[in-house]
Design an enzyme around this catalytic site. Sequence first.
Site, PDB file in Angstrom:
ATOM      1  N   LYS B  89       0.818  -1.219   0.000  1.00  0.00           N
ATOM      2  CA  LYS B  89       0.000   0.000   0.000  1.00  0.00           C
ATOM      3  C   LYS B  89       0.850   1.267   0.000  1.00  0.00           C
ATOM      4  O   LYS B  89       0.452   2.294  -0.546  1.00  0.00           O
ATOM      5  CB  LYS B  89      -0.922   0.015   1.230  1.00  0.00           C
ATOM      6  CG  LYS B  89      -1.959  -1.087   1.229  1.00  0.00           C
ATOM      7  CD  LYS B  89      -3.162  -0.741   0.384  1.00  0.00           C
ATOM      8  CE  LYS B  89      -4.164  -1.894   0.356  1.00  0.00           C
ATOM      9  NZ  LYS B  89      -5.210  -1.679  -0.676  1.00  0.00           N
ATOM     10  N   GLU B 111      -9.519   6.643   3.002  1.00  0.00           N
ATOM     11  CA  GLU B 111     -10.417   5.640   3.571  1.00  0.00           C
ATOM     12  C   GLU B 111      -9.571   4.441   3.938  1.00  0.00           C
ATOM     13  O   GLU B 111      -8.493   4.253   3.386  1.00  0.00           O
ATOM     14  CB  GLU B 111     -11.480   5.232   2.545  1.00  0.00           C
ATOM     15  CG  GLU B 111     -11.053   4.107   1.572  1.00  0.00           C
ATOM     16  CD  GLU B 111      -9.929   4.502   0.612  1.00  0.00           C
ATOM     17  OE1 GLU B 111      -9.691   5.715   0.426  1.00  0.00           O
ATOM     18  OE2 GLU B 111      -9.270   3.595   0.059  1.00  0.00           O
ATOM     19  N   SER B 377       1.563  -9.696  -1.073  1.00  0.00           N
ATOM     20  CA  SER B 377       1.259  -8.266  -0.915  1.00  0.00           C
ATOM     21  C   SER B 377       1.533  -7.713   0.474  1.00  0.00           C
ATOM     22  O   SER B 377       1.789  -6.526   0.633  1.00  0.00           O
ATOM     23  CB  SER B 377      -0.198  -8.016  -1.304  1.00  0.00           C
ATOM     24  OG  SER B 377      -1.061  -8.823  -0.519  1.00  0.00           O
TER      25      SER B 377
HETATM   26  C1  LIG Z   1      -1.703  -7.047   2.412  1.00  0.00           C
HETATM   27  C2  LIG Z   1      -2.829  -6.627   1.540  1.00  0.00           C
HETATM   28  N1  LIG Z   1      -2.989  -7.241   0.365  1.00  0.00           N
HETATM   29  C3  LIG Z   1      -4.014  -6.915  -0.446  1.00  0.00           C
HETATM   30  C4  LIG Z   1      -4.934  -5.959  -0.100  1.00  0.00           C
HETATM   31  C5  LIG Z   1      -6.072  -5.705  -1.040  1.00  0.00           C
HETATM   32  O1  LIG Z   1      -5.999  -4.494  -1.724  1.00  0.00           O
HETATM   33  P1  LIG Z   1      -5.608  -4.433  -3.254  1.00  0.00           P
HETATM   34  O2  LIG Z   1      -6.507  -5.372  -3.966  1.00  0.00           O
HETATM   35  O3  LIG Z   1      -5.854  -3.004  -3.635  1.00  0.00           O
HETATM   36  O4  LIG Z   1      -4.197  -4.812  -3.399  1.00  0.00           O
HETATM   37  C6  LIG Z   1      -4.790  -5.274   1.121  1.00  0.00           C
HETATM   38  C7  LIG Z   1      -5.756  -4.217   1.520  1.00  0.00           C
HETATM   39  O5  LIG Z   1      -5.821  -3.749   2.618  1.00  0.00           O
HETATM   40  C8  LIG Z   1      -3.707  -5.617   1.954  1.00  0.00           C
HETATM   41  O6  LIG Z   1      -3.534  -5.004   3.133  1.00  0.00           O
END
Ligand SMILES: Cc1ncc(COP(=O)(O)O)c(C=O)c1O
Lengths: 255, 393
Positions: B89, B111, B377
């Site tokens: 993020k 948000e 992620s």
């Molecule tokens: C670790 C992690 N992966 C994925 C996401 C999902 O968001 P996005 O689909 O925008 O990557 C989040 C959202 O809070 C997150 O914290």
Amino acid sequence: MNRIKNTLSQDKKLLSIYFTAGYPEPEDTVSIIKDLEKNGVDFIEIGLPFSDPLADGPTIQESSGVALKNGMTTKKLFQQLDGIREEVEIPLIIMGYFNPILQFGVEEFCKRCAAVGIDGLIIPDLPVEEYNEKYRVIFEKYGLSNIFLITPQTSEERIRFIDSVSEGFIYMVSTASVTGSTKGFTQETRDYFRRISEMKLRNPQIVGFGISDEETYGQATEFAKGAIIGSAFIKHLNSSGKQDISGFVKRIRPV
Amino acid sequence: MSYQVDEKGYYGDFGGAYIPEMLYPNVEELRRQYLDIMKEESFQKEFKELLRDYVGRPTPLYYAERFSKKYGTKVYLKREDLCHTGAHKINNTVGQILMAKRLGKNRIIAETGAGQHGVATATVCALMGIECIVYMGEIDIDRQAPNVARMKMLGATVIPAKSGSRTLKDATNEAIRDWINNPVDTHYIIGSVVGPHPYPDMVARFQAVISEEIKVQLKEKENRENPDYVVACVGGGSNAAGAYYHYLDTPEVGIIAVEAAGKGIDSGKSAATSVLGKEGIIHGSKTLLMQSEDGQITEPYSISAGLDYPGVGPMHANLFRSGRGEFISITDEAAMKAGLQLAKLEGIIPAIESSHALAIFEDRKFKEDDIVVVNLSGRGDKDLSTYIDYFQL
Ligand SMILES: Cc1ncc(COP(=O)(O)O)c(C=O)c1O
């Protein structure tokens, strides 16, 4: 016959009331419309409830939530409005967000609007460019006026563009805020009302957002053709019910 | 045909800017300027330096040997979990705070659902000394107490969203309302590739550093820039957009998007938007979203708060409709197991969002010599209490 144009051509300042269909009770829609007309309101905005009303403050959010809990749907609204033109003459405008209309089908929605006698639509999240490109022909086919918003931040060029696309009136959002503000109007806001009136647009302007009493109604209509009251009326319904609609209207615009 | 955004802000049928007129000046200002600003040499320099020195990039591309052996294919993990604040993020918030400064804004709103984006926003605001207001659903505030505390420590004001279902979609509504009320001095840092154009494209470009690095790193390790597949979980879709970005128009790279099935697609408690959603408008974008027949937006469910969004970014809606992307949904149970397994096999505790992407290997089989990059992620620190409750640890 164009009810909106007829009403706008009257030689007086106009008062319009917004309320959320299906609030406070599911079957209140028609009786509220009739009461508003009886009490001299010049035209009405019927709010189509939506789960995520982005441009609305807490009062209208809550009324939408209650209406949805009451089982209000687009289909049901059209059922309620069926036959309304046998009893009500003033212009009726539906104000709603685009997603429920999209799900209903834009053409089908317009068709039903025309069939029950709706005169126009206000769809805050349908921008003028998208409207022009994709939907204008449909609205025109069914004789519906689409009403666009302008705000104190809208550039002169864009106001002229919106004026050129509009048929009916321009909805002038009083201040940069969601609906339901009760702060009153600053000198800056009143200067904005004047500035827009001096642009001599094709379409008359009706002010909305932040009008809650006789004073703000008076200030809004100093330069504009009329004003719309929403949240203040919802609050009134909430506190006093449907009994005293005449009192509410008289307090805004004493005769 | 390209899978990137077109000049009107659309990905195929999806995207656009369905916003009330009150937001037009802000969104239009951003639309007119974002590409020029991003191209400026000084912007690029500052962005790259912060990503390197502050975020800790490049993040490693790690060959997960034991995991690979278990599933009989070659799996690399792109370690976004090692970014400062624990997830991808922050790539976006660093970019957007620099954008906000160049637009002359001195107040930031955001948000957040799980709190990861809120923390990443509060972090860059602290770094720049800019006021930060984060909207968070009342229910999420209760569920994600440690992240609320982190945001407060970082100097942000956390405002509970009390409307609607009091979760992420309502926090987003409240942030948009704040922007309507403060049209001049405020920039809205959206946390995913959602919202009106140009947000999906801008956020994707800031996250694109992920695939930019994958290309270089894979070249070093495998002497090829292109994996056979890139896999990422999709909430709004920002980590996925970043991982796919430089491969979108390279058809030989398979794109796999993993959504949260919650308790099962047909259970009524799911967040698998591509399967359950229909075309519509949410938060200013035409995309796929979960909604009732009457067009009311419905509340999704997933054990992972970051995947708990009723829509999906327009880029992903187009990847789905066009068939360019392969979409897989993973239940809570499968994701939790995959998270625990990664901890045991590789010594990495993933965020539950990322665990969804790891879980596909149970059923989706790859060839032995396929190279599959999974975007990890985020890290699992924020999810410890969920893991503890779930596994009775
Ligand atoms: C670790 C992690 N992966 C994925 C996401 C999902 O968001 P996005 O689909 O925008 O990557 C989040 C959202 O809070 C997150 O914290």
